[in-house]
Design a protein around this motif. Structure first.
Motif, PDB file in Angstrom:
ATOM      1  N   ASP A   1       0.801  -1.238   0.013  1.00 57.67           N
ATOM      2  CA  ASP A   1       0.021   0.055  -0.015  1.00 57.67           C
ATOM      3  C   ASP A   1       0.823   1.235  -0.005  1.00 57.67           C
ATOM      4  N   SER A   2       2.035   1.333  -0.758  1.00 55.11           N
ATOM      5  CA  SER A   2       2.736   2.436  -1.180  1.00 55.11           C
ATOM      6  C   SER A   2       3.356   2.801   0.265  1.00 55.11           C
ATOM      7  N   THR A   3       3.590   1.889   1.297  1.00 56.28           N
ATOM      8  CA  THR A   3       4.398   2.407   2.609  1.00 56.28           C
ATOM      9  C   THR A   3       5.844   2.524   2.001  1.00 56.28           C
ATOM     10  N   ILE A   4       6.447   3.647   2.678  1.00 54.75           N
ATOM     11  CA  ILE A   4       7.795   4.061   2.618  1.00 54.75           C
ATOM     12  C   ILE A   4       8.412   3.437   3.794  1.00 54.75           C
ATOM     13  N   TYR A   5       9.567   2.608   3.706  1.00 58.12           N
ATOM     14  CA  TYR A   5      10.217   1.911   4.877  1.00 58.12           C
ATOM     15  C   TYR A   5      11.407   2.597   4.661  1.00 58.12           C
ATOM     16  N   LEU A   6      11.796   2.957   6.182  1.00 60.19           N
ATOM     17  CA  LEU A   6      13.254   3.436   6.568  1.00 60.19           C
ATOM     18  C   LEU A   6      13.795   2.733   7.359  1.00 60.19           C
ATOM     19  N   PHE A   7      15.176   2.286   7.295  1.00 56.04           N
ATOM     20  CA  PHE A   7      15.832   1.539   8.454  1.00 56.04           C
ATOM     21  C   PHE A   7      16.291   2.796   9.173  1.00 56.04           C
ATOM     22  N   ALA A   8      16.285   2.556  10.450  1.00 55.94           N
ATOM     23  CA  ALA A   8      16.846   3.215  11.612  1.00 55.94           C
ATOM     24  C   ALA A   8      17.788   2.780  12.760  1.00 55.94           C
ATOM     25  N   TYR A   9      18.793   3.161  12.813  1.00 56.27           N
ATOM     26  CA  TYR A   9      19.889   2.509  13.841  1.00 56.27           C
ATOM     27  C   TYR A   9      19.698   3.164  15.117  1.00 56.27           C
TER      28      TYR A   9
ATOM     29  N   SER B   1       1.522   9.680   3.873  1.00 57.33           N
ATOM     30  CA  SER B   1       1.719  10.517   5.095  1.00 57.33           C
ATOM     31  C   SER B   1       2.932  11.563   4.943  1.00 57.33           C
ATOM     32  N   ARG B   2       2.766  12.607   5.821  1.00 58.90           N
ATOM     33  CA  ARG B   2       3.489  13.857   5.783  1.00 58.90           C
ATOM     34  C   ARG B   2       3.962  14.126   7.217  1.00 58.90           C
ATOM     35  N   PRO B   3       4.977  14.900   7.387  1.00 56.26           N
ATOM     36  CA  PRO B   3       5.263  15.329   8.906  1.00 56.26           C
ATOM     37  C   PRO B   3       4.288  16.042   9.569  1.00 56.26           C
ATOM     38  N   PRO B   4       4.029  15.537  10.772  1.00 53.35           N
ATOM     39  CA  PRO B   4       5.086  14.925  11.655  1.00 53.35           C
ATOM     40  C   PRO B   4       4.902  13.470  11.643  1.00 53.35           C
ATOM     41  N   PHE B   5       4.127  12.782  10.762  1.00 59.33           N
ATOM     42  CA  PHE B   5       4.140  11.220  10.502  1.00 59.33           C
ATOM     43  C   PHE B   5       3.543  10.794  11.866  1.00 59.33           C
ATOM     44  N   GLU B   6       2.496  11.373  12.455  1.00 61.45           N
ATOM     45  CA  GLU B   6       1.794  10.858  13.614  1.00 61.45           C
ATOM     46  C   GLU B   6       1.291   9.219  13.404  1.00 61.45           C
ATOM     47  N   LYS B   7       1.006   8.919  12.315  1.00 63.24           N
ATOM     48  CA  LYS B   7       0.635   7.440  12.328  1.00 63.24           C
ATOM     49  C   LYS B   7       1.884   6.337  11.933  1.00 63.24           C
ATOM     50  N   HIS B   8       2.858   6.866  11.875  1.00 64.11           N
ATOM     51  CA  HIS B   8       4.060   5.915  11.549  1.00 64.11           C
ATOM     52  C   HIS B   8       4.240   4.824  12.506  1.00 64.11           C
ATOM     53  N   ARG B   9       4.884   3.862  12.199  1.00 60.29           N
ATOM     54  CA  ARG B   9       5.242   2.601  12.953  1.00 60.29           C
ATOM     55  C   ARG B   9       6.569   2.543  13.062  1.00 60.29           C
ATOM     56  N   GLN B  10       6.842   1.751  14.212  1.00 59.47           N
ATOM     57  CA  GLN B  10       8.329   1.292  14.428  1.00 59.47           C
ATOM     58  C   GLN B  10       8.462  -0.129  14.759  1.00 59.47           C
ATOM     59  N   VAL B  11       9.364  -0.951  14.241  1.00 62.95           N
ATOM     60  CA  VAL B  11       9.269  -2.199  14.453  1.00 62.95           C
ATOM     61  C   VAL B  11      10.868  -2.620  14.880  1.00 62.95           C
ATOM     62  N   ASP B  12      11.050  -3.376  15.847  1.00 62.87           N
ATOM     63  CA  ASP B  12      12.464  -4.033  16.046  1.00 62.87           C
ATOM     64  C   ASP B  12      12.811  -5.004  15.290  1.00 62.87           C
ATOM     65  N   THR B  13      14.010  -5.190  14.727  1.00 60.76           N
ATOM     66  CA  THR B  13      14.317  -6.128  13.921  1.00 60.76           C
ATOM     67  C   THR B  13      15.543  -7.165  14.179  1.00 60.76           C
ATOM     68  N   PRO B  14      15.601  -8.147  13.693  1.00 59.94           N
ATOM     69  CA  PRO B  14      16.930  -9.078  14.137  1.00 59.94           C
ATOM     70  C   PRO B  14      17.894  -8.759  13.205  1.00 59.94           C
ATOM     71  N   LEU B  15      18.125  -7.521  12.644  1.00 61.30           N
ATOM     72  CA  LEU B  15      19.137  -7.263  11.445  1.00 61.30           C
ATOM     73  C   LEU B  15      20.293  -6.419  12.219  1.00 61.30           C
ATOM     74  N   PHE B  16      20.679  -6.728  13.385  1.00 63.80           N
ATOM     75  CA  PHE B  16      21.688  -5.974  14.229  1.00 63.80           C
ATOM     76  C   PHE B  16      22.342  -7.333  14.882  1.00 63.80           C
ATOM     77  N   LEU B  17      23.528  -7.551  14.770  1.00 58.97           N
ATOM     78  CA  LEU B  17      24.291  -8.537  15.682  1.00 58.97           C
ATOM     79  C   LEU B  17      25.519  -7.867  16.250  1.00 58.97           C
ATOM     80  N   LYS B  18      25.627  -7.958  17.572  1.00 59.75           N
ATOM     81  CA  LYS B  18      26.844  -7.287  18.267  1.00 59.75           C
ATOM     82  C   LYS B  18      28.051  -8.019  17.843  1.00 59.75           C
ATOM     83  N   ASP B  19      27.957  -9.273  17.544  1.00 62.43           N
ATOM     84  CA  ASP B  19      28.829 -10.238  17.153  1.00 62.43           C
ATOM     85  C   ASP B  19      28.363 -11.264  16.403  1.00 62.43           C
TER      86      ASP B  19
END
Length: 367
Positions: free
Chosen positions: A131-139, A165-183
């Motif tokens: 549905d035309s969602t824009i996804y951004l990765f965020a560290y 959606s436009r700023p301030p993106f009140e309906k945006h979602r944030q999801v934790d991912t398994p895409l970070f490994l400390k080692d």
């Protein structure tokens, strides 16, 4: 490629577009996506562009002087009309709190987030099938008490911006991912999201297979890794597969190095003949902007070509340049528009001496 001509040239009109004296004064980061989701070169005249930036300076410059009430936030966004760089055709956005102080556009609020974490933004893309969602990765970044770089990344989140959606993106979602490994089993830290390549019909890829290719880096050698997932399954991390050099497998620890010495932010873009072109800053923050051509999104890649040396490092003893990446939809056919960032190890002193130095610069490569 004609090896005699593979050199980039400065295109100052793009960096001039980002030179302002009031409000948004400069930033690093700078990823972009076409708001119609078409990532093909030469197609931006009929579309607007969404930019997102990381560390951002807000304030006023009078004459050559940064005024004392300047502020720094961790991320901001911008919208540009059309394909021609013009300071009047880009508008910047960030948040303000109840006291009128500037705030980052995106702050961590996932279950894994900790107080005082902040976001450094990675790459993203326009998902036609979701549905035309824009996804951004965020560290997720944690401050450290000292060091040349007084921070470290501690996780990778995914920010989902709903259609239109436009700023301030009140309906945006944030999801934790398994895409970070400390080692990764002794091979070093792994972080995915440094580059995204949408190999889809909607993105106008030359040979679409319906996959989103997401690139990561591993260890001190800055090895480049790649994962892929069908666009409609993007948020289902059980469906992600990692290239191990021969096959796409489920084990992130078996991901194979496609190349190395890349940067923490970079790009992988399609060429018109269906190959891909990786663009990055050699060793993340050297003066050298480099490219590598790959046969497929997973390689194999040819040896790196050094296409540009950043002159800004010689303007001040403490200046450094970093994190080059391409903006394919803003490029002309047969060319690649590449940005890189400028910063200073003596940041506070230099932001007053050179108030416009924290601002992306641009080069263009004909191939």
């Amino acid at each position: 490629m004609d090896s005699q001509q593979v050199k980039a040239v400065s295109v100052p009109q793009w960096e001039q577009m980002l030179q302002h004296n009031s409000g948004w004064l400069g930033a690093d980061g700078i990823y972009s996506v076409a708001l119609n989701g078409v990532e093909k070169a030469g197609q931006a005249d009929s579309a607007n562009t969404f930019f997102w930036f990381s560390d951002t300076i807000i304030g006023e410059v009078k004459g050559d002087s940064l005024q004392a009430d300047w502020e720094m936030i961790h991320n901001s966004v911008g919208y540009m009309q059309g394909a021609t760089p013009d300071p009047a055709k880009i508008k910047f956005h960030w948040k303000k709190n109840g006291q009128g102080l500037s705030e980052s556009m995106f702050e961590p609020h996932t279950p894994n987030s900790q107080p005082d974490d902040y976001y450094w933004l990675g790459d993203g893309f326009f998902n036609h099938s979701k549905d035309s969602t824009i996804y951004l990765f965020a560290y997720r970044i944690k401050k450290l008490p000292s060091g040349v770089y007084p921070f470290e990344d501690v996780g990778v989140s995914l920010i989902a911006l709903p259609k239109g959606s436009r700023p301030p993106f009140e309906k945006h979602r944030q999801v934790d991912t398994p895409l970070f490994l400390k080692d990764s089993k002794g091979k070093g830290k792994v972080v995915f999201g440094v580059a995204v390549l949408a190999n889809t019909v909607g993105a106008r890829a030359p040979k679409p297979d319906g996959y989103i290719y997401v690139y990561g880096i591993r260890g001190e050698k800055k090895e480049l890794l790649v994962a892929r997932v069908k666009d409609q399954e993007f948020e289902d991390f059980s469906q992600w597969r990692y290239w191990d050099g021969a096959n796409w497998g489920e084990d992130i620890h078996r991901a194979a190095a496609l190349t190395n010495r890349v940067s923490n932010e970079m790009s992988v873009s399609f060429m018109e003949d269906g190959r891909v072109l990786a663009a990055y800053q050699l060793d993340t923050n050297s003066p050298v902007v480099a490219i590598q051509a790959g046969q497929t999104p997973a390689g194999p890649f040819q040896p790196a070509k050094k296409i540009y040396e950043t002159p800004q490092i010689y303007e001040d003893l403490d200046f450094y340049t970093y994190n080059a990446k391409a903006h394919p939809h803003l490029s002309k056919p047969g060319e690649l528009l590449i940005s890189y960032n400028v910063n200073s190890f003596d940041f506070i002193a230099d932001i007053h001496k050179h108030p416009h130095h924290l601002r992306p610069r641009f080069v263009s490569l004909k191939y």
